[in-house]
Structures are given as C-alpha cells and as structure tokens.
Design an enzyme around this catalytic site. Sequence first.
Site, PDB file in Angstrom:
ATOM      1  N   GLY A 204       0.815  -1.204   0.000  1.00  0.00           N
ATOM      2  CA  GLY A 204       0.000   0.000   0.000  1.00  0.00           C
ATOM      3  C   GLY A 204       0.848   1.254   0.000  1.00  0.00           C
ATOM      4  O   GLY A 204       1.870   1.315  -0.683  1.00  0.00           O
ATOM      5  N   VAL A 208       0.263   4.418   5.688  1.00  0.00           N
ATOM      6  CA  VAL A 208      -0.161   3.222   6.423  1.00  0.00           C
ATOM      7  C   VAL A 208       1.044   2.320   6.709  1.00  0.00           C
ATOM      8  O   VAL A 208       1.102   1.663   7.738  1.00  0.00           O
ATOM      9  CB  VAL A 208      -1.243   2.460   5.631  1.00  0.00           C
ATOM     10  CG1 VAL A 208      -1.660   1.192   6.370  1.00  0.00           C
ATOM     11  CG2 VAL A 208      -2.455   3.350   5.397  1.00  0.00           C
ATOM     12  N   GLY A 209       2.021   2.325   5.803  1.00  0.00           N
ATOM     13  CA  GLY A 209       3.225   1.544   6.034  1.00  0.00           C
ATOM     14  C   GLY A 209       3.907   1.934   7.332  1.00  0.00           C
ATOM     15  O   GLY A 209       4.424   1.069   8.069  1.00  0.00           O
ATOM     16  N   GLU A 226       5.602  -3.283   0.816  1.00  0.00           N
ATOM     17  CA  GLU A 226       5.664  -3.102  -0.644  1.00  0.00           C
ATOM     18  C   GLU A 226       4.885  -1.829  -0.927  1.00  0.00           C
ATOM     19  O   GLU A 226       3.658  -1.833  -1.025  1.00  0.00           O
ATOM     20  CB  GLU A 226       5.068  -4.323  -1.341  1.00  0.00           C
ATOM     21  CG  GLU A 226       5.494  -4.495  -2.794  1.00  0.00           C
ATOM     22  CD  GLU A 226       4.665  -3.658  -3.747  1.00  0.00           C
ATOM     23  OE1 GLU A 226       5.176  -2.593  -4.172  1.00  0.00           O
ATOM     24  OE2 GLU A 226       3.541  -4.046  -4.066  1.00  0.00           O
TER      25      GLU A 226
END
Length: 276
Positions: A204, A208-209, A226
């Site tokens: 994403g 959010v990572g 990723e």
Amino acid sequence: MTDTKAAFTLDDTFTSAEATALVDRLRSAFRTGRTKPLAWRRRQLTRLRDLLTDNRAAIADALYADLRKNRAEADAMEIETTIAEIDDYLEHLEEWTAPQPAPVTVPGVPGSTARTVLDPLGVALVIAAWNYPVNLLLVPVAGALAAGNAVVIKPADYAAHTSALLAELLPAYLDTDATAVVEGGAPETTVLLEQHFDHIFYTGNGTVGRIVMTAAVKNLTPVVLELGGKSPVFVDRDADIATVAQRLAQTKFANAGQTCVAPDYVLTDPDTAAEL
C-alpha cells in the site's frame, strides 16, 4: 476443518478479543506442526490454484464491479500472474526448503558438519492493496503457505466486491485450522495490528506503512512493506521515440494507471520532449 469462524465479513463485528482468539487459534494449529510438512504446503498451494481456475469468471466480474477492469486485463494481470507464481512455488518447493550445507566455524572438531535449516516463522498477516486486489493478496499468501506458516488474510476494503468474494471462497478451499480471512477497513486493520504476528506483509502507501511498522516494532515482528511511490521516466535524446511513446502509453493505461511502477512524469531535453 473446524467449526470455528474462518472469515469475518463486513457484516460482523471484529473486536480485539476476537482478533486475539483468532490469532491464538491459528498459532495453536501451527504449534501442532500441522503446517510444516511439504505435503500440507503443496495441498494448500494446489487448492489456492484451484480457487483461481474454478472461479475465474466470478473473480473477473468482481474486479469489473470494483475497478471496471476488463476481462482480458483481469485474467492477464490478476489471475494468470498469480497462477504463475503458485506454479513456481510448487515446482521449486522441495529445492527451496531443503537444508543447505554451512561452514563449521568452531575449530578443533574434526569431521563436524553444519547445515542451515529453514523453519516456518509462525502466524503471518497479509494486508492487500486495492489496485490489484487478487494478485497483491494471494501472491504473498501463497508465499506464506509455501513457507509453512499459518496466515491471517486481510483483503483490500476499497475493492469491496473482490474482498467479499475472496472471503467466501478462501475458507472453502484452504485449511481453516491454519488460515482465516478478515474483511474491513482501518478499524479492523488496527485491531489486527494490535496482535502479535510472526511476520507482516503489507502492500500500500507509505502513510499506512509507517503505522504497520510502528505496530510491528512492539513485538519485533519482521515486516515486508511493498509501497507505492513516484516513477519518473528519463528519455535520452537518442532514444527510439516511437517505441518509448508506445511503452509509456501501455504502462500508463494498464490498470487505469494504478500501478506502483506506472510512469508519473517524463524528464528529457526540450527538443526530445516536443517530439515525444
């Protein structure tokens, strides 16, 4: 299979207590050694492949409903690419999991040998992205299963039709003692990230990572992120402009431009820019 709930859909509540019970259940199954034999791993990979081939039309319809992805593109870029990955795992599984000789570094032990043995980590969490909601979910799930892990599977909530279909299909094909599906958005993902996983695979964006990485640090959980980003293209003045233009158009129009490596902008000199 057990009678325990194997999929939490958007119609269900999903509390911290339920998430804890879910992960504990999968971890208990893992600790029995259920997922470790290569025969179990092959069975899960084969069944995942069957899911794709048996339900090709339904998957394509869901992708069209979510993303207006045409049938040819859905088949080529979602279904067939995932099948190809699974076939690669099946072909090389025994080779990849075999113990490997390792040097003996302790002196004075004549005739001693050593080897590296690859063991599954435990319970993995796979969180998918919406732009390729089949491929970017099931390829890492296949990898986790090939490695002998139990898996919590979190489909992309923005691709709601595909998410609902996979939540229905996955428990029908995979071992529900060692796999489970959780649908939903940020609240459900937040609840999941409160749990102790042995590996997290997230596809994403960087925002959010960072949240995923922050949650994983608390348990020293290894993470694969990723993440999408910017993809500039540099065009040299001696390039074949017609070929470059064709390739730029193909990659930018594929999946409506929603691919992490789709070109965002072009850098070149003014004369080449005009021709391009």
